[in-house]
Design a protein around this motif. Sequence first.
Motif, PDB file in Angstrom:
ATOM      1  N   LEU A   1      -5.789   6.724   4.813  1.00  0.00           N
ATOM      2  CA  LEU A   1      -6.543   5.764   5.624  1.00  0.00           C
ATOM      3  C   LEU A   1      -6.513   6.152   7.101  1.00  0.00           C
ATOM      4  CD1 LEU A   1      -5.363   2.401   4.002  1.00  0.00           C
ATOM      5  CD2 LEU A   1      -7.728   3.189   4.107  1.00  0.00           C
ATOM      6  N   ARG A   2      -5.315   6.460   7.600  1.00  0.00           N
ATOM      7  CA  ARG A   2      -5.184   6.827   9.011  1.00  0.00           C
ATOM      8  C   ARG A   2      -5.959   8.102   9.318  1.00  0.00           C
ATOM      9  NH1 ARG A   2      -0.177   6.187   9.516  1.00  0.00           N
ATOM     10  NH2 ARG A   2       0.581   8.312   9.167  1.00  0.00           N
TER      11      ARG A   2
ATOM     12  N   ILE B   1       0.852  -1.198   0.000  1.00  0.00           N
ATOM     13  CA  ILE B   1       0.000   0.000   0.000  1.00  0.00           C
ATOM     14  C   ILE B   1       0.886   1.246   0.000  1.00  0.00           C
ATOM     15  CG2 ILE B   1      -1.841   1.243   1.205  1.00  0.00           C
ATOM     16  CD1 ILE B   1      -2.626  -1.394   2.512  1.00  0.00           C
ATOM     17  N   PRO B   2       0.734   2.142  -0.970  1.00  0.00           N
ATOM     18  CA  PRO B   2       1.566   3.360  -1.036  1.00  0.00           C
ATOM     19  C   PRO B   2       1.419   4.215   0.221  1.00  0.00           C
ATOM     20  CG  PRO B   2       0.352   3.036  -3.080  1.00  0.00           C
ATOM     21  CD  PRO B   2      -0.199   2.052  -2.101  1.00  0.00           C
ATOM     22  N   GLU B   3       2.474   4.945   0.563  1.00  0.00           N
ATOM     23  CA  GLU B   3       2.494   5.747   1.792  1.00  0.00           C
ATOM     24  C   GLU B   3       1.394   6.797   1.814  1.00  0.00           C
ATOM     25  OE1 GLU B   3       6.212   7.407   2.884  1.00  0.00           O
ATOM     26  OE2 GLU B   3       7.304   5.515   2.795  1.00  0.00           O
ATOM     27  N   ASP B   4       1.106   7.423   0.664  1.00  0.00           N
ATOM     28  CA  ASP B   4       0.067   8.444   0.662  1.00  0.00           C
ATOM     29  C   ASP B   4      -1.306   7.837   0.936  1.00  0.00           C
ATOM     30  OD1 ASP B   4       0.122   7.114  -1.777  1.00  0.00           O
ATOM     31  OD2 ASP B   4      -0.615   8.842  -2.908  1.00  0.00           O
TER      32      ASP B   4
END
Length: 482
Positions: A414-415, A406-409
Amino acid sequence: MEKPSIMISRTCCYDHQLGFLTLISLLLCTIIVTHFNHSPSLELVFNNNGEQVDPCHGRYVYVHNLPPRFNRYLIDHCDSLTRGTDKPNMCPYMENMGLGPKLDSSSSKSPELFTNSNWYETNQFSLELIFHHKIKNYKCLTNDSSVASAIFVPFYAGLDVSRFLWVSNLTVRDASGRDLASWLSCQKEWKRMWGRDHFVISGRISWDFRRQHNTLSDWGSNFRFLPESMNMSMLAVEGSSWNNDYAVPYPTSFHPLKESEIVEWQRKIRNRERPHLFTFTGAPRPEIEDSIRGKVIQHCRSSRACKFIDCSYGKEKCEDPVNVIMEFGDSVFCLQPPGDSYTRRSIFDSMVAGCVPVFFHPGTAYSQYRWNLPQNRTKYSVYIPVRDVREWNEKNISVEKVLMAIPEDEVAALREEVIKLIPSIIYADPRSNIEDAFDLAVKGILERIERVREAIRNGRDPSVGFADEDHYKYTFSDHNHS
């Protein structure tokens, strides 16, 4: 086990004092309404013509005054609430309107993360008491049942049934539910819609009240299959596959009094460093055939990116809210496989800590908390569909690989969505005016009852579909995941 000293008559008879007491209640109600303009916390509302309108129209809730056996007795005898709970004595958790003892976080590793004013040692089975206290402060409460859009039945169903779940005598196990149904059917409020405007809350999963057969080995009571109960709606921490059961969040330990406390908490967890990619907190379930929990634990233990918190008896401090929130706060993702049932309190504890939930079954959240969580599951969670261990092995699923891809962005988005959802998944302090999971539950049940009224106005049978079973509610079909 001590039996309740108060017995409920099975006949519909009224005491000769009822008329006098009703008159006194009406007089007191008139005085209160006149003095406080119905509710001191409600703002005046005007329509386009400048005319004042009732802000509670369509939102009034009437609360039945049940015999003490169904609620107050259980609190007064909380030392008997031992079976089926995670503590030998439930009495400490009855404190502070069901929120439990206030947390002493001064000795924790991160005392700056917590404040004593809004964190409590809340038991996962305390929702009935919390909800009852919340509704006592509901803005649109009424003592006039004729204007009420919904009728609340403050039966502490979960606390009551916990005393008898392991009792082999089915008559004893079913007694409270049967007596409550008998009492309700005698009330004038019941006859208005034959109970379809009534609702009850359960701090246990609704399956605990869905025993379909009179077999000793079958679990639970038969309360939800009684004719009267079938006409009511139940809010529970886990809904069943029947249409008159609705899921509401488990209580967490965070009960803010002011909105500023939520904002401050969101700021803290938004900026928190998270050294672990994913975490699993729980205990194995080797006795449950095809359970994926053991596989999740195996994956976690074999990965350097995962932190496993073993909640087997005596292993780690899984009952300490400070420890639990700190562990979740150290992780980006939190694994949420089914356990004894589809759902877990851990879902909401982890989300309060800003940890993105990872689900493996639609019944754990997607087909449950529809009033609290976005319909688009990809906004706040990760889904790895696994029916059983055999499927896991066949597909050679790696949780770590899925999450690492899952890409960091996307992870940050999501968070952030999880953090934004906090007000909708917590139960604020009953004295507060914060819109929370309680308000969403009341709003949802009012809309449900209004749809029934609409059916009646249009000449349709209100029983059609009201308490039917939805056999597809917990399947892996795309319909449930869209």
